[in-house]
Design an enzyme around this catalytic site. Structure first.
Site, PDB file in Angstrom:
ATOM      1  N   ALA A  79      -4.249   4.427  21.946  1.00  0.00           N
ATOM      2  CA  ALA A  79      -5.459   4.309  22.882  1.00  0.00           C
ATOM      3  C   ALA A  79      -5.825   5.433  23.342  1.00  0.00           C
ATOM      4  CB  ALA A  79      -5.020   3.070  24.097  1.00  0.00           C
TER       5      ALA A  79
ATOM      6  N   GLU B   3     -10.361  15.210   8.925  1.00  0.00           N
ATOM      7  CA  GLU B   3     -10.473  16.715   9.534  1.00  0.00           C
ATOM      8  C   GLU B   3      -9.212  17.003  10.181  1.00  0.00           C
ATOM      9  OE1 GLU B   3     -14.217  17.495  11.527  1.00  0.00           O
ATOM     10  OE2 GLU B   3     -15.405  16.246   9.771  1.00  0.00           O
TER      11      GLU B   3
ATOM     12  N   CYS C  31     -17.663  10.846  11.265  1.00  0.00           N
ATOM     13  CA  CYS C  31     -17.562   9.802  10.411  1.00  0.00           C
ATOM     14  C   CYS C  31     -17.584   8.382  11.055  1.00  0.00           C
ATOM     15  CB  CYS C  31     -16.157  10.038   9.710  1.00  0.00           C
ATOM     16  SG  CYS C  31     -16.148  11.601   8.660  1.00  0.00           S
TER      17      CYS C  31
HETATM   18  C1  UGA Z   1     -12.014   9.569   9.291  1.00  0.00           C
HETATM   19  C2  UGA Z   1     -11.191   8.748   8.353  1.00  0.00           C
HETATM   20  O1  UGA Z   1      -9.763   8.865   9.034  1.00  0.00           O
HETATM   21  C3  UGA Z   1     -10.675   9.437   7.009  1.00  0.00           C
HETATM   22  O2  UGA Z   1      -9.963   8.784   6.193  1.00  0.00           O
HETATM   23  C4  UGA Z   1     -12.234   9.578   6.448  1.00  0.00           C
HETATM   24  O3  UGA Z   1     -12.148  10.144   5.083  1.00  0.00           O
HETATM   25  C5  UGA Z   1     -13.257  10.513   7.143  1.00  0.00           C
HETATM   26  O4  UGA Z   1     -13.345   9.689   8.343  1.00  0.00           O
HETATM   27  C6  UGA Z   1     -14.576  10.442   6.479  1.00  0.00           C
HETATM   28  O5  UGA Z   1     -15.118   9.257   6.405  1.00  0.00           O
HETATM   29  O6  UGA Z   1     -14.863  11.553   6.013  1.00  0.00           O
HETATM   30  P1  UGA Z   1     -12.040  12.035  10.578  1.00  0.00           P
HETATM   31  O7  UGA Z   1     -13.249  11.557  11.375  1.00  0.00           O
HETATM   32  O8  UGA Z   1     -11.840  13.482  10.095  1.00  0.00           O
HETATM   33  O9  UGA Z   1     -11.548  11.055   9.828  1.00  0.00           O
HETATM   34  O10 UGA Z   1     -10.846  11.807  11.664  1.00  0.00           O
HETATM   35  P2  UGA Z   1      -9.876  10.502  12.423  1.00  0.00           P
HETATM   36  O11 UGA Z   1      -8.375  11.202  12.505  1.00  0.00           O
HETATM   37  O12 UGA Z   1      -9.915   9.439  11.453  1.00  0.00           O
HETATM   38  O13 UGA Z   1     -10.202  10.307  13.887  1.00  0.00           O
HETATM   39  C7  UGA Z   1     -11.476   9.917  14.184  1.00  0.00           C
HETATM   40  C8  UGA Z   1     -11.392   9.650  15.780  1.00  0.00           C
HETATM   41  O14 UGA Z   1     -10.764   8.479  16.115  1.00  0.00           O
HETATM   42  C9  UGA Z   1     -11.230  10.712  16.541  1.00  0.00           C
HETATM   43  O15 UGA Z   1     -12.076  10.822  17.664  1.00  0.00           O
HETATM   44  C10 UGA Z   1      -9.790  10.405  16.974  1.00  0.00           C
HETATM   45  O16 UGA Z   1      -9.321  10.964  18.319  1.00  0.00           O
HETATM   46  C11 UGA Z   1      -9.933   8.877  16.925  1.00  0.00           C
HETATM   47  N1  UGA Z   1      -8.623   8.125  16.943  1.00  0.00           N
HETATM   48  C12 UGA Z   1      -7.869   8.172  15.976  1.00  0.00           C
HETATM   49  C13 UGA Z   1      -8.252   7.455  18.167  1.00  0.00           C
HETATM   50  O17 UGA Z   1      -8.821   7.298  19.110  1.00  0.00           O
HETATM   51  N2  UGA Z   1      -7.024   6.692  17.992  1.00  0.00           N
HETATM   52  C14 UGA Z   1      -6.104   6.877  16.936  1.00  0.00           C
HETATM   53  O18 UGA Z   1      -5.226   6.072  16.947  1.00  0.00           O
HETATM   54  C15 UGA Z   1      -6.730   7.368  15.744  1.00  0.00           C
END
Ligand code: UGA
Length: 437
Positions: free
Chosen positions: A253, A156, A261
């Site tokens: 972090a 997203e 997800c």
């Molecule tokens: C995630 C996956 O990254 C996608 O590849 C997958 O398609 C999707 O789930 C799904 O299953 O539909 P999404 O949940 O949209 O995507 O967002 P992310 O960018 O992955 O972030 C998820 C969470 O992790 C957020 O709360 C973000 O703040 C956190 N995050 C991310 C961290 O705390 N640290 C990071 O280094 C990266």
């Protein structure tokens, strides 16, 4: 090609729009007539950068249309994608009732002799494809079809660009005919295609999301060690992330992962492994570390403000990540609610998420002051808490922020600011896993 996508949520709508963008003819089916009417009027139910333009362009070019009729969608397409929700049940396992219902609906409209590929794009437990195939066969003995797994990896906030430029496309199939048709669908995207069996493709999705969650929990656990020792987690993440075997992505972090997800998929993978008799205890630890991050953060705020009751606290951010209006399972929302529960007077601002947070009753708008801009939030505040790393926050006039605050105390839950710069500006600045200056 003629494609049908059943379910117009994040995955279905963005996939449908992007398939149309590369030249396919796409029918998006949804059982919510209000959503379909909205989309037919050109209104987009979610905020996703670039999506509105793509939808409008392809509707005008007659490559994209919306309907509530599964029969219409299945009749007019060679390939039928299932992209409906797979929500968690109370025990963490996946509720597959939407998938099962769609499989029955498809069975009900498949015509004898008209071959279709039925593709599961939703995130589902391993072996779901077999159940979908059994269900279609049970309800339609004459149907000629193959079931394929094609997990989606879009994020997203950058869903359109992820879909248009995928790292890889996974096609889980046991039929050469279905595989060839799927390759044609993805040919215009010019991405590496990995063909596997159906079970492996299904497992890839849960294993990928769980691994990314593990990376986040790993660096968050390291951040606690940094805080205890005076090291800087950003430097540690750079130091390990430049090793190509590790990679710097998803080593940020902060307050931990949220959204619709990761929390759900880690829980599901724990439940799936248990059901298969091979419990995956490591993932239980991943969840535990993730849950601890917000508690540690609030403890830090409390250690400065002592009692939170009646304290004026500004919160920047409500969405689970930047560039989306999605507030489901957002750690920022959980933060606001915990502060309110302790009697703090919270002023909160988010560029896109406030409306849904109130509409879905995720926060009590009688108890939280929702404001129209970041500066209004910090007026007379005794602390500013940053919960989502929107670029709008990085671009604020921080001199002005400091002048407006009662006390220039900042807790940055996403390590958005540079500690030295914040100290130079006169803030007392607390990041996650970074020493203050
Ligand atoms: C995630 C996956 O990254 C996608 O590849 C997958 O398609 C999707 O789930 C799904 O299953 O539909 P999404 O949940 O949209 O995507 O967002 P992310 O960018 O992955 O972030 C998820 C969470 O992790 C957020 O709360 C973000 O703040 C956190 N995050 C991310 C961290 O705390 N640290 C990071 O280094 C990266």
């Amino acid at each position: 090609m003629d494609l049908c996508i059943i379910g117009s949520g994040y995955v279905g709508l963005v996939s449908g729009a992007c398939f149309a963008e590369v030249g396919h003819h796409v029918v998006c089916v949804d059982n919510d007539p209000r959503k379909v009417e909205m989309l037919q009027r050109g209104e987009i139910p979610i905020y996703e950068p670039g999506l509105e333009d793509i939808v409008h362009r392809n509707v005008s070019a007659k490559r994209l249309r919306f309907t509530t009729s599964t029969e219409d969608g299945v009749d007019s397409s060679q390939i039928v994608f299932i992209a409906v929700p797979t929500p968690p049940q109370p025990d963490g396992s996946v509720d597959l009732s939407f998938i099962e219902r769609v499989a029955r609906e498809i069975a009900g409209v498949l015509k004898p002799g008209e071959y279709r590929v039925v593709v599961d794009k939703s995130t589902v437990p391993v072996k779901t494809g077999e159940k979908v195939a059994d269900t279609i066969k049970r309800y339609n003995k004459q149907a000629t079809f193959d079931v394929v797994s094609n997990p989606e990896f879009l994020r997203e906030g950058c869903a359109v660009s992820d879909l248009m430029n995928p790292d890889r496309v996974v096609i889980g199939s046991s039929s050469q005919k279905a595989t060839d048709l799927m390759k044609q669908v993805y040919e215009p995207f010019r991405a590496p295609i990995l063909v596997t069996d159906v079970n492996s493709a299904e497992l890839i999705k849960h294993a990928a999301n769980s691994f990314l969650s593990l990376k986040i929990s790993y660096i968050n656990a390291v951040s606690a060690i940094c805080e205890a020792s005076g090291a800087d987690v950003e430097l540690v993440a750079d130091g390990i992330g430049t090793d190509r075997r590790i990679g710097r992505n998803f080593l940020n972090a902060g307050l931990g992962y949220g959204g619709s997800c990761f929390p759900k998929d880690v829980k599901a993978f724990i439940a799936i492994s248990k059901q298969l008799g091979v419990p995956f205890h490591l993932l239980e630890e991943v969840e535990k570390i993730n849950g601890q991050m917000l508690t540690r953060f609030i403890d830090k705020v409390r250690s400065k403000l002592w009692v939170l009751q009646d304290k004026k606290i500004a919160v920047w951010g409500m969405t689970f990540k930047p560039d989306t209006d999605d507030v489901r399972n957002s750690v920022a929302i959980e933060l606001i609610n915990r502060l309110v529960a302790e009697g703090a007077q919270v002023s909160a601002y988010d560029p896109k998420g406030a409306e849904k947070a109130v509409q879905w009753k995720l926060i009590d708008s009688a108890k939280v002051r929702i404001v129209a801009n970041p500066l209004e939030a910090v007026q007379d505040a005794e602390a500013l808490l940053l919960a989502t790393e929107w670029s709008e926050f990085a671009a604020q006039d921080l001199e002005e922020v400091r002048k407006r605050m009662h006390t220039p105390l900042v807790f940055d839950g996403r390590n958005l600011f540079d500690p030295q710069m914040m100290a130079d500006l006169g803030f007392e600045y607390h990041a996650v896993g970074r020493p203050g200056r």
